[in-house]
Scaffold this active site. Structure first.
Site, PDB file in Angstrom:
ATOM      1  N   CYS A  10      38.418  44.134  35.722  1.00 63.44           N
ATOM      2  CA  CYS A  10      37.353  43.111  35.878  1.00 63.44           C
ATOM      3  C   CYS A  10      37.680  41.957  34.727  1.00 63.44           C
ATOM      4  O   CYS A  10      38.829  41.963  33.895  1.00 63.44           O
ATOM      5  CB  CYS A  10      36.107  43.395  35.435  1.00 63.44           C
ATOM      6  SG  CYS A  10      35.621  44.670  33.849  1.00 63.44           S
ATOM      7  N   SER A  17      34.346  47.243  35.946  1.00 61.51           N
ATOM      8  CA  SER A  17      35.065  48.362  35.548  1.00 61.51           C
ATOM      9  C   SER A  17      35.456  49.288  35.122  1.00 61.51           C
ATOM     10  O   SER A  17      34.968  50.756  35.386  1.00 61.51           O
ATOM     11  CB  SER A  17      37.112  47.061  34.555  1.00 61.51           C
ATOM     12  OG  SER A  17      36.678  47.024  33.875  1.00 61.51           O
TER      13      SER A  17
END
Length: 163
Positions: A10, A17
């Site tokens: 991310c 993430s």
């Protein structure tokens, strides 16, 4: 047995993430595959390097009794492209940034593995990006998406490995 490595990506590596990393690790362990599937996460931006997951992510993981012990934000790097079999980006900006890094990478094209967005695992939802709770504060909804998507990814990996 073949070992598989999964990387979630991310923007800052403190919300989406790491949540996906922790949830996937938990599901992998529940499936008895923790010696087969390794999971990590990274970000495309460097603002939070070395920081633990965001408080909102930690609260969600705590509520579901999922460990995030030892997790610290880090940047995606060239070594990741050779190491990880599945690179799963949380939104289209992340995948664009990762593709740009790949183009400059020393990793040969034939060594590159699967690269896709997280929401490709949940096509029935009808949208492309996992919303960033850093801005919205909607960690509950992101957890719901992450939990469902990780289940789909685990099923995909088991199918790919014929487990």
């Amino acid at each position: 047995m073949t070992k598989v490595n999964v990387l979630f990506v991310c923007l800052g590596n403190i919300c989406r993430s790491p949540m996906a990393e922790a949830v996937m690790r938990h599901q992998v362990k529940e499936a008895g595959l923790d010696g087969v599937i390794e999971v990590d996460s990274a970000g495309t931006g460097d603002w939070h390097i070395g920081h633990p997951p965001h408080e909102g992510t930690r609260k969600q993981l705590d509520a579901h009794r999922i460990s995030y012990e030892g997790m610290k934000a880090r940047l995606v790097n060239d070594n990741d492209f050779g190491q990880f079999d599945y690179i799963v980006c949380m939104d289209n900006n992340n995948i664009r940034d990762v593709r740009a890094l790949l183009e400059r990478s020393e990793v040969k094209r034939e060594e590159r593995k699967e690269l896709f967005t997280f929401m490709e695992l949940l096509p029935e939802r009808g949208f492309a990006d996992v919303p960033d709770p850093y801005y919205s504060g909607n960690f509950d909804y992101v957890y719901e998406l992450v939990e469902a998507g990780c289940r789909q990814l685990l099923t995909k990996i088991k199918t790919d490995l014929s487990l």
